[in-house]
Enzyme design. Structure first.
Site, PDB file in Angstrom:
ATOM      1  CE  LYS A 177      -9.981  -5.865  -4.226  1.00 26.47           C
ATOM      2  NZ  LYS A 177      -9.886  -4.775  -3.378  1.00 26.47           N
ATOM      3  CE  LYS A 194      -4.234  -2.002   0.543  1.00 24.25           C
ATOM      4  NZ  LYS A 194      -5.246  -1.877  -0.478  1.00 24.25           N
TER       5      LYS A 194
HETATM    6 MG    MG Z   1      -6.851  -2.294  -4.458  1.00 20.62          MG
END
Ligand code: MG
Length: 422
Positions: free
Chosen positions: A316, A217
């Site tokens: 996703k 991240k």
């Molecule tokens: Mg992502």
């Protein structure tokens, strides 16, 4: 609809099964499943270690799960509610996080819309239940389609119906999708590298566990320097960065320096709505731009491709509304030459099992976030972890979409329950 037990109550305006047209429709000739019961549970889980991303730090990981019962029959009038047909139960998981920061959806909102609108619409509905699972999934999508958005909540019920239908037929999700692999390549995700020592330790742990790809991240103020340090420490590891839409077009200039690090991709640097801004970055960087939050619907894949806004997509199933929309999106991406991988949502072993099976579809060309080098939750996962070894996640090959929960572990973390019958 007969309400058995309520949490916040069935609420207003779901419409109920009586007003919902029947996608199995007319004098159905094939197998049909009628949804006869839905039970929701709120699992009060916590992450073993705080998850740090551009949108904040998370410790609570409430998970909403659904248990769906279908009555099976075939031919005209099948599953019409007369009773007597075989009843099969299935489990579904909602991936919405505790807060609406990654996405507009969050666990509390998903619970509310599931109780008040989606479960009442599904109860009593009939969907095809033959060999073609995509027809079943399309049927569920059609029943729930009158409700706008709330894709993660819809995906939970879609998964529950799919699990029930597959269990009744003794079939696995993977086999039904044509996925023959026993395992699929898995990557690992680590949080914001705001502590250099901890970031290095986390990446080392993932590499030691056999993960060949690590996603890190990033956020303004925590990006180029830590990524450069990780690249120097792990020159052979496939690294990618995920900004969760935290940069403006101006501040993303800073990320030009990441282009020197040979990353697999830079994910969602700009706001999800800024597709033209992402197209500029595609033209400016050698590193592929990946879009995650921007892709909410299979049709978005075509828009992204037409604008040249990405070279890679993170698809996703939960964010797209379920297994059916994810398979559709992956096929559209493959037809347009886009790389695809499956992102994780800090789910239980149930959601991760679905992601692993879907990742075996031919459109998924890169390793997905399918496992974890360490136990993700502070509490034992009622569904158990997806086995990961040597950088590959095992594909669930038994009947259903994934494992059933351990009853005692499930009870231990259940703090709210809602259930209704058709
Ligand atoms: Mg992502």
């Amino acid at each position: 609809m007969h309400l058995i037990e309520t949490g916040p109550g069935p609420g207003s305006g779901g419409g109920g099964a009586a007003g919902v047209p029947d996608p199995a429709g007319g004098p159905a000739a094939g197998p049909v499943a009628r949804v006869v019961a839905v039970e929701l549970r709120w699992l009060a889980l916590h992450l073993a270690a705080d998850h740090r991303a551009a949108y904040g730090r998370e410790h609570r990981r409430p998970v909403v799960v659904a248990r769906v019962a279908v009555e099976l029959g075939s031919g005209a009038g099948a599953g019409a509610g007369a009773g007597g047909g075989e009843v099969s139960w299935g489990w579904g998981e909602c991936a919405a996080l505790a807060a609406p920061t990654y996405d507009e959806e969050h666990a509390g909102g998903a619970w509310a819309v599931l109780c008040s609108h989606l479960a009442p619409r599904l109860l009593g509905a009939r969907v095809p239940a033959g060999d073609d699972l995509l027809s079943t999934l399309t049927g569920v999508g059609w029943v729930l389609g009158a409700v706008r958005g709330h894709r993660m909540a819809k995906a939970c019920l879609e998964m529950g119906v799919a699990d029930a239908v597959l269990r009744a037929g003794g079939r696995s999700l993977a086999a039904t999708l044509g996925v023959e692999a026993a395992s699929v390549p898995a990557g690992a995700a680590v949080g914001l590298p705001d502590d250099a020592g901890r970031a290095r330790e986390e990446v080392a742990r993932a590499v030691d566990a056999g993960f060949g790809r690590v996603r890190v991240k990033i956020a303004p103020g925590c990006d180029v320097e830590p990524l450069r340090a990780l690249r120097q420490a792990f020159p052979q590891v496939l690294l990618q960065a995920d900004a969760n839409g935290s940069y403006s077009r101006d501040s993303a200039r800073r990320l030009d320096a990441l282009d020197e690090l040979g990353l697999a991709c830079i994910e969602q640097p700009l706001d999800p709505a800024d597709l033209l801004g992402h197209a500029e970055l595609v033209r400016r960087w050698r590193t592929p731009v990946c879009l995650d939050e921007s892709v909410r619907d299979p049709a978005d894949v075509e828009v992204v491709a037409a604008l040249g806004a990405a070279g890679v997509l993170c698809l996703k199933p939960a964010r797209l509304g379920g297994i059916g929309p994810a398979a559709d999106a992956a096929a559209r991406a493959a037809a347009r030459g886009l790389g695809v991988w499956c992102g994780g949502m800090l789910q239980t072993g149930l959601g991760r099992a679905v992601d692993a099976a879907v990742s075996g579809l031919p459109g998924f060309t890169m390793a997905g976030d399918l496992g974890s080098p360490w136990p993700p939750f502070a509490e034992p996962d009622p569904f158990g972890p997806v086995p990961v070894a040597a950088g590959a996640a095992a594909v669930h090959r038994a009947a259903g979409v994934g494992p059933v929960p351990d009853p005692a572990l499930l009870r231990a973390v259940t703090t709210r329950r809602w259930a209704a019958r058709a």
